[in-house]
Design an enzyme around this catalytic site. Sequence first.
Site, PDB file in Angstrom:
ATOM      1  N   ASP A  17      -4.674   5.992   1.026  1.00 48.00           N
ATOM      2  CA  ASP A  17      -5.881   5.174   1.170  1.00 48.00           C
ATOM      3  C   ASP A  17      -7.129   5.977   0.807  1.00 48.00           C
ATOM      4  OD1 ASP A  17      -7.297   2.902   1.705  1.00 48.00           O
ATOM      5  OD2 ASP A  17      -7.324   3.172   3.872  1.00 48.00           O
ATOM      6  N   HIS A  34      -8.522   4.900  -8.511  1.00 48.92           N
ATOM      7  CA  HIS A  34      -7.063   4.787  -8.601  1.00 48.92           C
ATOM      8  C   HIS A  34      -6.512   5.782  -9.625  1.00 48.92           C
ATOM      9  CE1 HIS A  34      -7.227   1.505  -5.890  1.00 48.92           C
ATOM     10  NE2 HIS A  34      -7.726   0.628  -6.726  1.00 48.92           N
ATOM     11  N   LEU A 128      14.793  15.078  -5.303  1.00 49.81           N
ATOM     12  CA  LEU A 128      13.861  14.332  -4.437  1.00 49.81           C
ATOM     13  C   LEU A 128      14.026  12.839  -4.707  1.00 49.81           C
ATOM     14  CD1 LEU A 128      11.283  14.187  -2.566  1.00 49.81           C
ATOM     15  CD2 LEU A 128       9.940  14.234  -4.687  1.00 49.81           C
TER      16      LEU A 128
HETATM   17  C1  FPP Z   1      -5.584   2.295  -1.554  1.00 47.34           C
HETATM   18  O1  FPP Z   1      -6.915   2.741  -1.672  1.00 47.34           O
HETATM   19  C2  FPP Z   1      -4.846   2.562  -2.789  1.00 47.34           C
HETATM   20  C3  FPP Z   1      -4.184   1.620  -3.526  1.00 47.34           C
HETATM   21  C4  FPP Z   1      -4.113   0.201  -3.146  1.00 47.34           C
HETATM   22  C5  FPP Z   1      -3.521   1.976  -4.785  1.00 47.34           C
HETATM   23  C6  FPP Z   1      -2.727   3.251  -4.796  1.00 47.34           C
HETATM   24  C7  FPP Z   1      -2.527   3.664  -6.193  1.00 47.34           C
HETATM   25  C8  FPP Z   1      -2.586   4.924  -6.652  1.00 47.34           C
HETATM   26  C9  FPP Z   1      -2.768   6.110  -5.785  1.00 47.34           C
HETATM   27  C10 FPP Z   1      -2.513   5.110  -8.111  1.00 47.34           C
HETATM   28  C11 FPP Z   1      -1.365   5.856  -8.657  1.00 47.34           C
HETATM   29  C12 FPP Z   1      -0.051   5.481  -8.107  1.00 47.34           C
HETATM   30  C13 FPP Z   1       1.109   5.635  -8.757  1.00 47.34           C
HETATM   31  C14 FPP Z   1       2.359   5.439  -7.998  1.00 47.34           C
HETATM   32  C15 FPP Z   1       1.182   5.980 -10.182  1.00 47.34           C
HETATM   33  P1  FPP Z   1      -8.086   1.687  -1.560  1.00 47.34           P
HETATM   34  O2  FPP Z   1      -8.336   1.125  -2.918  1.00 47.34           O
HETATM   35  O3  FPP Z   1      -7.740   0.657  -0.509  1.00 47.34           O
HETATM   36  O4  FPP Z   1      -9.291   2.580  -1.100  1.00 47.34           O
HETATM   37  P2  FPP Z   1     -10.495   2.167  -0.134  1.00 47.34           P
HETATM   38  O5  FPP Z   1      -9.910   1.978   1.232  1.00 47.34           O
HETATM   39  O6  FPP Z   1     -11.395   3.347  -0.221  1.00 47.34           O
HETATM   40  O7  FPP Z   1     -11.113   0.921  -0.699  1.00 47.34           O
END
Ligand code: FPP
Length: 249
Positions: A17, A34, A128
């Site tokens: 997050d 992201h 893994l």
């Molecule tokens: C949550 O942060 C994150 C996500 C919903 C997306 C996770 C994706 C990645 C880490 C990209 C790469 C992943 C792979 C597997 C290649 P948020 O957007 O909710 O953050 P916020 O709480 O600050 O709004």
Amino acid sequence: MNTDEPRIPRHIAIVMDGNGRWAERRHRPRSFGHRAGQKAVRQAIEFCLRQKVQALTLFAFSSENWKRPPTEVRALMELFLKALDKEVDELHQHGVRIAFTGELSAFESPLRERMEKAMRTTADNQALALNIAVNYGGRWDIAQAARKLAEAAARGELDPSSIDETTLGQHTCLANLPPPDLFIRTGGEHRISNFLLWQLAYAELYFTDTLWPDVDQACLAEALEDFSRRERRFGLTGAQIAKAAPAGS
Ligand code: FPP
């Protein structure tokens, strides 16, 4: 076991997050966060390979994330597609077995086909187990397990009175792996957000304010250090645990 040595969790599950806030602090679009988060994913995989963690499960896209603005959803889908094209060969060389966990039928075919190909290519790897939870929800997982059992009962292959925690658990996602020992959530929130509700029953929970794109090996080492200090009781008393552990362990 030498008590000075940190205990290594067999399975780590992470809610990644904070990508959006990381980008907003830099006055950039959320998709920028992201993309930065992808680097932290690489760090986490390298860390688990180095520490000989058996399984790493990452929450990349929840069933609720479809409700985000369409531009963000599209950017995430493109990122997953590009990441699959870019990273799978290297992960395969390092012995990583990739699995996508969730309702995959919701994804458009180019992405779904690449996910399926990555799973086929890496299926025999042992270093893994990397599970990427996409279009996943813990309640969905329990419901789909219940549905499978109900269907087997309706076909006459299963006596409903024989259904217990073991049979239900065998039909939930990740049943082939030890359950997560350590759950990590970055980004400062203290919740599970419908992730692995069944599998996290006895996991140690670790929360950090660090936003996911800033997570590095040192941050993960701190989580492991904290984990190694926890006394896991699984419903027993501390005295029972001490008695069960061999001297010097
Ligand atoms: C949550 O942060 C994150 C996500 C919903 C997306 C996770 C994706 C990645 C880490 C990209 C790469 C992943 C792979 C597997 C290649 P948020 O957007 O909710 O953050 P916020 O709480 O600050 O709004």
